[in-house]
Each structure stands twice: as structure tokens, then as C-alpha cells.
Design a protein around this motif. Structure first.
Motif, PDB file in Angstrom:
ATOM      1  N   GLN A 372       0.826  -1.211   0.000  1.00 17.50           N
ATOM      2  CA  GLN A 372       0.000   0.000   0.000  1.00 17.50           C
ATOM      3  C   GLN A 372       0.859   1.260   0.000  1.00 17.50           C
ATOM      4  O   GLN A 372       0.589   2.215  -0.737  1.00 17.50           O
ATOM      5  CB  GLN A 372      -0.909   0.004   1.221  1.00 17.50           C
ATOM      6  CG  GLN A 372      -2.062  -0.986   1.153  1.00 17.50           C
ATOM      7  CD  GLN A 372      -2.918  -0.938   2.400  1.00 17.50           C
ATOM      8  OE1 GLN A 372      -2.450  -1.205   3.507  1.00 17.50           O
ATOM      9  NE2 GLN A 372      -4.175  -0.599   2.236  1.00 17.50           N
ATOM     10  N   ALA A 373       1.911   1.271   0.826  1.00 17.81           N
ATOM     11  CA  ALA A 373       2.746   2.461   0.951  1.00 17.81           C
ATOM     12  C   ALA A 373       3.511   2.750  -0.334  1.00 17.81           C
ATOM     13  O   ALA A 373       3.688   3.908  -0.713  1.00 17.81           O
ATOM     14  CB  ALA A 373       3.729   2.292   2.121  1.00 17.81           C
ATOM     15  N   ILE A 374       3.977   1.693  -1.016  1.00 19.84           N
ATOM     16  CA  ILE A 374       4.814   1.890  -2.209  1.00 19.84           C
ATOM     17  C   ILE A 374       3.967   2.199  -3.435  1.00 19.84           C
ATOM     18  O   ILE A 374       4.240   3.156  -4.172  1.00 19.84           O
ATOM     19  CB  ILE A 374       5.695   0.646  -2.437  1.00 19.84           C
ATOM     20  CG1 ILE A 374       6.735   0.523  -1.323  1.00 19.84           C
ATOM     21  CG2 ILE A 374       6.395   0.729  -3.800  1.00 19.84           C
ATOM     22  CD1 ILE A 374       7.529  -0.766  -1.353  1.00 19.84           C
ATOM     23  N   PHE A 375       2.918   1.410  -3.672  1.00 16.80           N
ATOM     24  CA  PHE A 375       2.170   1.550  -4.923  1.00 16.80           C
ATOM     25  C   PHE A 375       0.917   2.407  -4.791  1.00 16.80           C
ATOM     26  O   PHE A 375       0.336   2.811  -5.802  1.00 16.80           O
ATOM     27  CB  PHE A 375       1.786   0.175  -5.461  1.00 16.80           C
ATOM     28  CG  PHE A 375       2.961  -0.652  -5.889  1.00 16.80           C
ATOM     29  CD1 PHE A 375       3.402  -1.710  -5.115  1.00 16.80           C
ATOM     30  CD2 PHE A 375       3.645  -0.353  -7.053  1.00 16.80           C
ATOM     31  CE1 PHE A 375       4.482  -2.480  -5.499  1.00 16.80           C
ATOM     32  CE2 PHE A 375       4.736  -1.111  -7.452  1.00 16.80           C
ATOM     33  CZ  PHE A 375       5.156  -2.182  -6.670  1.00 16.80           C
ATOM     34  N   GLY A 376       0.481   2.685  -3.560  1.00 14.59           N
ATOM     35  CA  GLY A 376      -0.693   3.520  -3.390  1.00 14.59           C
ATOM     36  C   GLY A 376      -0.458   4.924  -3.943  1.00 14.59           C
ATOM     37  O   GLY A 376       0.541   5.568  -3.647  1.00 14.59           O
ATOM     38  N   GLY A 377      -1.369   5.409  -4.757  1.00 12.62           N
ATOM     39  CA  GLY A 377      -1.228   6.734  -5.345  1.00 12.62           C
ATOM     40  C   GLY A 377      -0.340   6.787  -6.568  1.00 12.62           C
ATOM     41  O   GLY A 377      -0.188   7.843  -7.187  1.00 12.62           O
ATOM     42  N   SER A 378       0.294   5.652  -6.954  1.00 16.01           N
ATOM     43  CA  SER A 378       1.137   5.641  -8.152  1.00 16.01           C
ATOM     44  C   SER A 378       0.295   5.198  -9.352  1.00 16.01           C
ATOM     45  O   SER A 378      -0.872   4.815  -9.218  1.00 16.01           O
ATOM     46  CB  SER A 378       2.324   4.691  -7.963  1.00 16.01           C
ATOM     47  OG  SER A 378       1.900   3.346  -8.032  1.00 16.01           O
TER      48      SER A 378
END
Length: 533
Positions: A372-378
Motif C-alpha cells: 500500500q505504501a509503495i504503490f498507493g497513489g502511483s
């Protein structure tokens, strides 16, 4: 290097021999953390299991009401509603309203008072939606489960989030002092205790945490207990452990010496290589055997040393798993994947990116938050991600592993079983894990020779995948005969040197854009494998 390890282990043995209490404290702290973490994990799993059960019961009741009622707000409809409420321990009300909230009828002929606490969220795999609401004067938040009826009407049922009120919830979870229930999109539903430890989780070691997802529902629960409180209950073990440590210190030194003599662990400075960014993702294309289209890629790891030497993964992956470095290595690779492919994923929204996970990820449990932290919003959406687990090291059917898998599925990512057929898995194991994709290992693909008409083991794997309803990807396809055989037997996706090796990011992006922009894929694949007989 071995001499260096020998001196380190000898020094460690001497320290433990003279200061066993330090070793006891360290080991006991670790034991307490692991045991209490398992207990708190079971506690939150019980909470989410209760939520999932009551919600599924309410969904079933709502569907029976609609199936047995030709129309809404009729005596028959009201009788069906009241019958379901009387037979249920959880349903409080059934309401018919329109999209603007205008109420038409309910179970008891009175105005239903409620106020939304969240937006409506779809339930994966269902036609119903779920909304958190404040229902009447009930202290516990309620779940409003809604089914559309026609173009304008909505039929909803209301159930309490939990049977306990908030004041008794923490008491029912005796191992936890802090409890929080929230939607998977981050919307808080219920918090009991000080939420500070959750917010400081990344930097605090003073709390033991556990979390669980409510199956396919977009809900999760978290709980925490102060480590000092948990540790206080184990003080009586200190003396016993100290005596055992004193007796075993000499044996530890002996075993350490034997380990130094026999160890074959490679002397890699892998941790430093990860910090320097020397572990690079390479991308092997996955091709559609029928159309020649690019379906996605598998992310493979290579160690690019400063000297220019490229170390293949087989030389260090096992070492990374043994030492626990596989977890930071995977985080580094995911960061690089996001940087390398997010523009390409935006242009090609159906492109799938497969990333390998290890058994340690399913014991650690933080991989869902890391994704979630890495790909969220990408521009790399969760639905474009496929996470591969190997059959060579089957996962234990533990609460933690199942929670991680449910969490990844809740995000929209899919799960692939790599090296299928090389381990001891069966149909039941695959179904338990919720595998979406079966990847057939190259050892079975290599059984296909020129003129082969049957490969019983391979055909059995393909049949098993069909029984599961999963997609199939064949690995290690290197010849035209293999591609022809696989396509004739219904295998659509494949990867291997006949198409392309694992490529660096610029080369893969160039290939992907070229295949996406032209009709070259079909011409290329048809030129390689021809028309199936």
C-alpha cells in the motif's frame, strides 16, 4: 572471511558464557513478543471472523427477502422482513429508500434514524455495498448493507458491527489494551483506547501489534498491547532460563566452532548491496500465445556489482531468505518497479507485473502495508500486481499467512503459485490459499519434444488448473514445439527465451511500447509458432 566469522562466533560464545543473563533477557523478550503476537493475532482474527460471519448472514437474509418478495413495501414483503429479523440475532432493521434517502417503508412502520459515518464501499465478489452508520441510539457503530432494486430503490439491512458495546470490547480481548476497526481504505470505524501507538507504529518498539482482515469484506481490525505489560507476566521464567543458558554456553561455543568449519553460507555482503541499490529488477515478458500480445512481465532480481559482474539470483536468494534480507530486498525491488514501470502501466492498464514473495513475508505480516505504501497513489494500480509464491516451500496454513493473502486480495492484487508441480501441493492446498494463477515450472515444459503428443504430468497440471478455475502461465518456453503444444492444450500465457530473456528496464519499456503500438506481436508469434494443427 571464514576466519573472521570464527573469531566473531568465539567472542559471542565467551560473552554468553560470562554474561548469560543478557542472553536470557534477549531470548525471553523475543519469546514473549512472538507468543503475545500470536495471541493478539488470534484475538483480532476472532473479531474480524465475527464481523464476517454476521455480515454474510445479513447478506443471505437480504437476498432471501428479495427473492421471496415479488415487490417492495407490500404485506408479503413486510412479513418476509419480520420473519428474517425474528430468526436473526443481529438484524435490527430493514429499510427501503431511494438514492436520495427518501424512506418508503421498513420492518416496523416507523421512521428509521441513522447517519452515515463513511461512504458506501463495494464488497468484492458481491453486488451489495457496505456503509458504516450511527444507528439510532445504539452505542456500537452499525453496518448498513445495501442492495439496489431497480433503477432508483435501495433495500438495506442494519446490523451492529459487534455484539459488545465499545466499553466491553477491550475487556473481551484480554490480551489487548488498544483496539481499532477500520475500512481498508483507511476510514476509522471504532477505536477503543489510545490510538497513538498505531500512529507511531513505524518508530515504536514498546507495543506488540496484530491485525486481521475480515475475509473478502473491506474491513480490518488492529490491536496492540504494551510490551512492558506483556513481559511482566513472564518474570518467573528468568531464573530457569538463566540456569539453562549457563549449562548450554559451553555447548554453544562448541557448536559455533563446528558451524564455522562446515558452513557453506556464501560470504556475500548482501545487506550493503541492498543499501547501495546494486540489486536490480529485470523484466521477463509474458506473451499471449494466441494473439502475440504482451500480457505482462515477471520481475527477476539480478545483483549488479560495481565491478560489472552480474550475479544471478540462484547464487544469493537462498542466503537472503536464511538471513531475513529477502524482506528489505523485496522492498527495494518494489520501489524500483514503481519507478521503472509506472508510466508504462498508465499507458497499458491491463499490463500485469508479477513480483516474487518469500515465506518470510507471510510470517512478518507487514507486506500488505508495504505494498500500500509503495504503490498507493502511483500509476501502478493494485489490480496490475501479481504476487508469486513458490510451491517448493509451502506456506503453513496459519492465521498470519491467511491474513496476508486476504489483505493482498482485498487490495485487488492477485496470487500466483510459482514452480507448480515441483512440491507437494494438492488441489485442496491451492484452494485454501486462494491462488488465482498457476505457473507451470520449466522442468515440465522441457518434457515437450518435437513430435510429442502427450505429456501426462504436464497435462495433469493443466487439468488441475482448469478445475481450480485459475489462469495458467508456462515458464521456460524455448522451442516452437513447446509453444505449439501448450497453445493446443489451452495454455494462453507463456514466458521464455523463445520470446525474450529477462530485460533491463529501458529495453523492456522499449519492447512493450513497440508491441503495444503496432500489430507486430501477432506477426511475430505466428512466425514463431505457426498455426496449430
Amino acid at each position: 572471511m571464514r576466519s573472521r566469522y570464527s573469531h566473531i562466533l568465539m567472542l559471542l560464545g565467551a560473552i554468553l558464557a560470562f554474561l548469560p543473563i543478557l542472553g536470557v533477557d534477549y531470548l525471553l523478550d523475543g519469546y514473549v513478543r512472538e507468543r503475545e503476537k500470536n495471541q493478539i493475532q488470534q484475538a483480532v482474527a476472532t473479531v474480524t471472523g465475527q464481523i464476517e460471519l454476521t455480515t454474510q448472514d445479513a447478506i443471505g437474509a437480504l437476498r432471501r427477502i428479495l427473492a421471496d418478495s415479488p415487490s417492495l413495501c407490500t404485506p408479503t414483503f413486510t412479513a418476509n422482513v419480520q420473519r428474517e429479523i425474528e430468526s436473526s440475532l443481529n438484524m435490527k432493521q430493514v429499510l427501503v429508500e431511494n438514492a436520495d434517502g427518501v424512506q418508503y417503508c421498513d420492518a416496523f412502520g416507523r421512521q428509521v434514524v441513522y447517519s452515515p459515518l463513511s461512504e458506501s464501499v463495494p464488497i468484492p465478489g458481491h453486488t451489495e455495498t457496505i456503509t458504516v452508520v450511527k444507528f439510532g441510539d445504539m452505542a456500537m457503530p452499525a453496518l448498513k448493507i445495501t442492495q439496489a432494486f431497480g433503477q432508483s430503490r435501495r433495500v438495506s439491512t442494519f446490523i451492529p458491527l459487534l455484539q459488545q458495546d465499545p466499553q466491553t470490547l477491550a475487556g473481551s480481548l484480554q490480551v489487548a489494551t488498544l483496539v481499532r476497526i477500520m475500512l481498508t481504505n483507511g476510514t476509522p470505524i471504532l477505536t477503543v483506547g489510545d490510538p497513538g501507538p498505531f500512529d507511531r507504529r513505524s518508530s515504536s518498539a514498546d507495543f506488540i501489534y496484530g491485525q486481521s482482515f475480515a475475509g473478502e469484506l473491506p474491513l480490518r481490525a488492529e490491536a496492540a498491547v504494551p510490551f512492558a505489560i506483556a513481559r511482566a507476566g513472564y518474570s518467573d521464567l528468568d531464573i530457569s532460563f538463566t540456569v539453562v543458558a549457563c549449562l548450554m554456553s559451553g555447548g554453544f561455543l562448541f557448536l559455533a566452532l563446528q558451524y564455522v568449519r562446515r558452513s557453506r553460507v556464501p560470504a556475500f555482503d548482501l545487506e550493503r548491496a541492498i543499501a547501495r541499490g546494486e540489486l536490480k529488477p529485470y523484466y521477463q515478458p509474458v506473451i499471449n500465445l494466441k494473439t502475440g500480445e504482451l500480457m505482462g512481465c515477471e520481475v527477476l532480481c539480478r545483483w549488479e556489482k560495481k565491478s560489472g559482474e552480474v550475479v544471478p539470483p540462484g547464487a544469493f536468494i537462498d542466503y537472503a531468505e536464511v538471513t531475513g534480507l529477502a524482506i528489505p530486498m523485496t522492498l527495494s525491488l518494489m520501489q524500483q518497479v514503481k519507478f521503472d514501470l509506472q508510466d508504462l502501466c498508465r499507458q497499458m492498464p491491463t499490463l500485469k507485473v508479477a513480483i516474487n514473495l518469500f515465506e518470510g513475508h507471510f510470517r512478518d505480516g507487514t507486506i500488505v502495508e508495504d505494498v500500500q505504501a509503495i504503490f498507493g497513489g502511483s500509476h501502478v494500480s493494485f489490480r496490475q500486481l501479481v504476487f508469486e509464491i513458490t510451491e517448493r516451500r509451502p506456506l503453513a496454513n496459519s492465521i498470519q499467512a491467511n491474513s496476508v493473502i486476504a489483505g493482498l486480495h482485498a487490495l485487488g492484487a492477485r496470487l500466483a503459485m510459482d514452480d507448480a508441480g515441483t512440491g507437494h501441493s494438492n488441489l485442496e492446498y491451492m484452494q485454501t490459499l486462494g491462488v488465482d494463477i498457476i505457473k507451470i515450472d520449466r522442468v515440465f515444459v522441457n518434457m515437450i519434444k518435437e513430435g510429442t503428443t502427450q505429456v501426462p504430468v504436464l497435462d495433469g497440471l493443466i487439468a488441475m488448473a482448469r478445475d481450480l478455475g485459475t489462469e495458467i502461465v508456462a515458464e521456460g518456453v524455448e522451442t516452437e514445439a513447446q509453444a505449439l503444444y501448450l497453445r493446443a492444450h489451452g495454455v494462453v500465457q507463456a514466458q521464455g527465451f523463445i520470446f525474450a530473456p529477462a530485460l533491463k528496464a529501458p529495453a523492456f519499456r522499449e519492447l512493450a511500447i513497440a508491441l503495444h503500438a503496432t500489430h507486430a506481436p501477432r506477426q511475430r508469434i505466428e512466425g514463431i509458432i505457426g498455426q496449430a494443427a
